[in-house]
Design an enzyme around this catalytic site. Structure first.
Site, PDB file in Angstrom:
ATOM      1  N   HIS A 154       0.858  -0.690   0.281  1.00  0.00           N
ATOM      2  CA  HIS A 154       0.227   0.394   0.262  1.00  0.00           C
ATOM      3  C   HIS A 154       0.778   0.895  -0.304  1.00  0.00           C
ATOM      4  O   HIS A 154       0.638   2.131   0.423  1.00  0.00           O
ATOM      5  CB  HIS A 154      -1.108   0.109   1.128  1.00  0.00           C
ATOM      6  CG  HIS A 154      -1.627  -1.422   1.761  1.00  0.00           C
ATOM      7  ND1 HIS A 154      -2.865  -1.386   1.166  1.00  0.00           N
ATOM      8  CD2 HIS A 154      -0.983  -2.273   2.446  1.00  0.00           C
ATOM      9  CE1 HIS A 154      -3.059  -2.598   1.260  1.00  0.00           C
ATOM     10  NE2 HIS A 154      -2.587  -3.530   2.054  1.00  0.00           N
ATOM     11  N   SER A 275      14.931  21.945 -16.622  1.00  0.00           N
ATOM     12  CA  SER A 275      14.172  22.601 -16.801  1.00  0.00           C
ATOM     13  C   SER A 275      14.109  24.142 -17.644  1.00  0.00           C
ATOM     14  O   SER A 275      15.017  24.325 -17.454  1.00  0.00           O
ATOM     15  CB  SER A 275      12.901  22.899 -15.303  1.00  0.00           C
ATOM     16  OG  SER A 275      12.657  24.079 -15.667  1.00  0.00           O
ATOM     17  N   LYS A 281      17.321  21.644 -11.647  1.00  0.00           N
ATOM     18  CA  LYS A 281      15.893  20.111 -11.484  1.00  0.00           C
ATOM     19  C   LYS A 281      16.538  19.003 -12.189  1.00  0.00           C
ATOM     20  O   LYS A 281      17.507  19.419 -13.596  1.00  0.00           O
ATOM     21  CB  LYS A 281      14.712  20.491 -12.840  1.00  0.00           C
ATOM     22  CG  LYS A 281      13.294  21.126 -11.743  1.00  0.00           C
ATOM     23  CD  LYS A 281      13.072  21.447 -11.023  1.00  0.00           C
ATOM     24  CE  LYS A 281      12.553  19.395 -11.161  1.00  0.00           C
ATOM     25  NZ  LYS A 281      10.882  20.424 -11.508  1.00  0.00           N
ATOM     26  N   GLU A 288      10.018   8.695 -17.025  1.00  0.00           N
ATOM     27  CA  GLU A 288       7.862   9.571 -17.216  1.00  0.00           C
ATOM     28  C   GLU A 288       7.448   8.754 -18.495  1.00  0.00           C
ATOM     29  O   GLU A 288       6.798   8.001 -19.029  1.00  0.00           O
ATOM     30  CB  GLU A 288       8.170  10.525 -16.926  1.00  0.00           C
ATOM     31  CG  GLU A 288       7.959  11.315 -16.230  1.00  0.00           C
ATOM     32  CD  GLU A 288       8.310  12.885 -15.873  1.00  0.00           C
ATOM     33  OE1 GLU A 288       7.352  13.430 -14.473  1.00  0.00           O
ATOM     34  OE2 GLU A 288       9.812  13.353 -16.544  1.00  0.00           O
ATOM     35  N   GLN A 320      -5.082  -4.742 -42.734  1.00  0.00           N
ATOM     36  CA  GLN A 320      -3.908  -3.568 -43.553  1.00  0.00           C
ATOM     37  C   GLN A 320      -4.065  -2.593 -42.138  1.00  0.00           C
ATOM     38  O   GLN A 320      -3.209  -2.014 -41.316  1.00  0.00           O
ATOM     39  CB  GLN A 320      -4.845  -2.714 -44.656  1.00  0.00           C
ATOM     40  CG  GLN A 320      -3.415  -1.805 -44.830  1.00  0.00           C
ATOM     41  CD  GLN A 320      -3.150  -1.349 -47.013  1.00  0.00           C
ATOM     42  OE1 GLN A 320      -2.750  -2.032 -47.433  1.00  0.00           O
ATOM     43  NE2 GLN A 320      -3.390  -0.208 -46.749  1.00  0.00           N
TER      44      GLN A 320
HETATM   45  N1  ARG Z   1      -1.006  -3.851 -48.188  1.00  0.00           N
HETATM   46  C1  ARG Z   1      -1.808  -5.010 -47.952  1.00  0.00           C
HETATM   47  C2  ARG Z   1      -2.217  -5.435 -46.720  1.00  0.00           C
HETATM   48  O1  ARG Z   1      -0.938  -5.564 -45.816  1.00  0.00           O
HETATM   49  C3  ARG Z   1      -1.781  -6.510 -48.432  1.00  0.00           C
HETATM   50  C4  ARG Z   1      -2.087  -7.618 -48.633  1.00  0.00           C
HETATM   51  C5  ARG Z   1      -3.809  -6.483 -49.877  1.00  0.00           C
HETATM   52  N2  ARG Z   1      -4.883  -7.314 -50.519  1.00  0.00           N
HETATM   53  C6  ARG Z   1      -5.441  -7.158 -51.194  1.00  0.00           C
HETATM   54  N3  ARG Z   1      -6.278  -7.861 -51.814  1.00  0.00           N
HETATM   55  N4  ARG Z   1      -6.028  -5.899 -51.533  1.00  0.00           N
HETATM   56  O2  ARG Z   1      -2.968  -6.177 -45.772  1.00  0.00           O
END
Ligand code: ARG
Length: 478
Positions: A154, A275, A281, A288, A320
């Site tokens: 604590h 600082s 400081k 941090e 993606q």
């Molecule tokens: N740039 C795409 C990704 O990062 C690669 C695969 C794309 N495939 C597609 N059918 N558009 O996922």
């Protein structure tokens, strides 16, 4: 590119929005390795002549060299790393280059690239975690490891321990992190390449040969699973979030300990800032920043879960967006952990103040001494509590054996000549397995050292293996 099917070009805003080249930079080397393996497999299956295969391997190998020196800049107009590689190879080799994507989709390719990327990134992170452990153990073994400070529960002073035992806690946390990361890495054993867009291929590919060349244990047994599975990415993000939480705990402690109020630690000049206004400081900015990384990492893990949740099978472009999140998390962890080992090893611990500290932290020892005289523990606890309360009201010293109150409150101890341990003596009286005595702290440290050595040798064996896989892909016999 690849617009013949359509009347209009892609809208420029859509093109910019859909491009993944920024984050794909880290996938360049993996993408080239995947392609090298693919070419070798195509050759073996009679889908490429050996002349064409040789030409492709030569060009891909050259690009790998440029990837390593950072001299292969990806063109955002080409959408992603895969189209960049394909276009570069075709630029040099013409129609021969146009044979590279035979039987392959970007769906199985990106899934493979990510796994290859994770395989080395996990090793990097494990090695940096081990360096951090090493730095902690070095302090624990040295003179500062014998400094005695009250451990807290604590955030209140609880029982006195050696600093070494306290530091070893962080080493344990890191040991578990390294173990977790290794387990995730060992689960990366299935190669997606050869699964095509979703359903495999009518060409006579041999995905198992590709898998072997890339150092996987097996080819994907289900092409639909292969192009949609992102478990390794998810597990990695979750594990580095746990690691981030551990780093933030250490960072928070060091922020506190380096204050004048705690005065237990002096961070090296190389890791503090001053600082812009107050010249006196010594701000622990790096600690941090490290503390805050846990927030960023857990946020990314949550974001990734949210992207994956409820996705229909199989590949969806959502992945993606997820990929960017995964890469950001890994690169953040990599950066944070590059700094951490040196910040730890360069810090100086300060000895506890010489001025006579109170003995209140020995309260359990007094109660235990009563237990040894036959007093039931709960009653002993109450008697010690009453003593502390009375002493506080009288403005006296807890367990001050020179005073009458000690003899009056604990006659069975005072007549037996039992001595209250000083803070410096306190850690030694707890000799239970895992307790605070020096021999236990040493045993604990030895166990940590052994685990550390084992993990180091895992990392170096795996490094060599990765290097061998790459060398064979570039220059092994066809
Ligand atoms: N740039 C795409 C990704 O990062 C690669 C695969 C794309 N495939 C597609 N059918 N558009 O996922």
């Amino acid at each position: 590119m690849l617009r013949r099917r359509f009347h209009n070009p892609l809208d420029p805003t859509a093109k910019a929005f859909g491009s993944s080249v920024t984050e794909d930079a880290v996938l360049l080397a993996p993408d080239l390795l995947s392609s090298l393996a693919h070419v070798r497999m195509l050759r073996r299956q009679g889908l490429l002549t050996s002349k064409d295969a040789r030409a492709l391997i030569r060009v891909l190998g050259g690009l790998l060299g440029r990837a390593r020196t950072g001299t292969f800049a990806l063109d955002p107009d080409l959408e992603d790393v895969h189209m960049n590689v394909e276009s570069e190879v075709t630029l040099v080799l013409g129609d021969v280059g146009a044979r590279l994507p035979t039987g392959r989709s970007r769906n199985d390719l990106v899934a493979t690239d990510i796994l290859l990327y994770l395989r080395t990134a996990l090793l990097d992170i494990i090695e940096r975690v081990l360096d951090s452990q090493e730095a902690l153990l070095h302090h624990a073994e040295g003179a500062s490891g014998r400094f005695v400070y009250p451990a807290a529960t604590h955030l209140q002073d609880a029982q006195c321990v050696y600093l070494g035992q306290w530091l070893q806690v962080h080493a344990h946390r890191f040991a578990r992190d390294a173990e977790r990361l290794r387990e995730i890495r060992e689960r990366i054993r299935t190669c997606p390449l050869g699964s095509g867009a979703v359903a495999g291929s009518s060409l006579p590919l041999d995905p198992r040969y590709t898998a072997k060349l890339l150092g996987f244990e097996e080819a994907a047994s289900n092409s639909i699973d292969a192009v949609s599975d992102r478990d390794a990415s998810l597990e990695t993000l979750l594990a580095i979030s746990v690691l981030g939480v551990h780093v933030s705990g250490l960072a928070e402690e060091w922020v506190l300990w380096s204050t004048s109020q705690f005065g237990r630690l002096r961070l090296d000049d190389a890791f503090v800032t001053t600082s812009s206004l107050m010249p006196h400081k010594r701000n622990p900015d790096m600690a941090e920043l490290l503390r805050a990384e846990a927030g960023a990492l857990t946020g990314l893990a949550t974001a990734y879960l949210a992207v994956l949740k409820g996705l229909p099978l199989s590949y969806n472009r959502d992945l993606q967006v997820g990929k960017r999140i995964v890469i950001e998390g890994i690169e953040r962890a990599r950066k944070a952990l590059t700094l951490l080992p040196t910040m730890i090893s360069s810090a100086h611990f300060l000895p506890p103040p010489k001025s006579a500290p109170g003995r209140a932290t020995a309260s359990v020892e007094v109660a235990n001494a009563l237990v040894e005289k036959g007093v039931p523990f709960r009653i002993a606890h109450e008697r010690v509590a009453q003593h502390l309360r009375d002493v506080e009201e009288e403005g006296g010293v807890p367990f001050g054996t020179d005073f009458g109150r000690w003899a009056r409150d604990f006659p069975e101890l005072s007549t037996a000549g039992w001595k209250v341990p000083s803070p410096a003596e306190e850690p030694e009286v707890r000799r239970t397995y895992g307790g605070s005595s020096l021999s236990e702290v040493r045993r604990d440290r030895n166990a940590l050292r052994t685990a550390l050595r084992n993990m180091r040798s895992y990392a170096s064996v795996e490094r060599d293996r990765e290097a061998r896989i790459q060398a064979r892909l570039c220059s092994g016999p066809l």
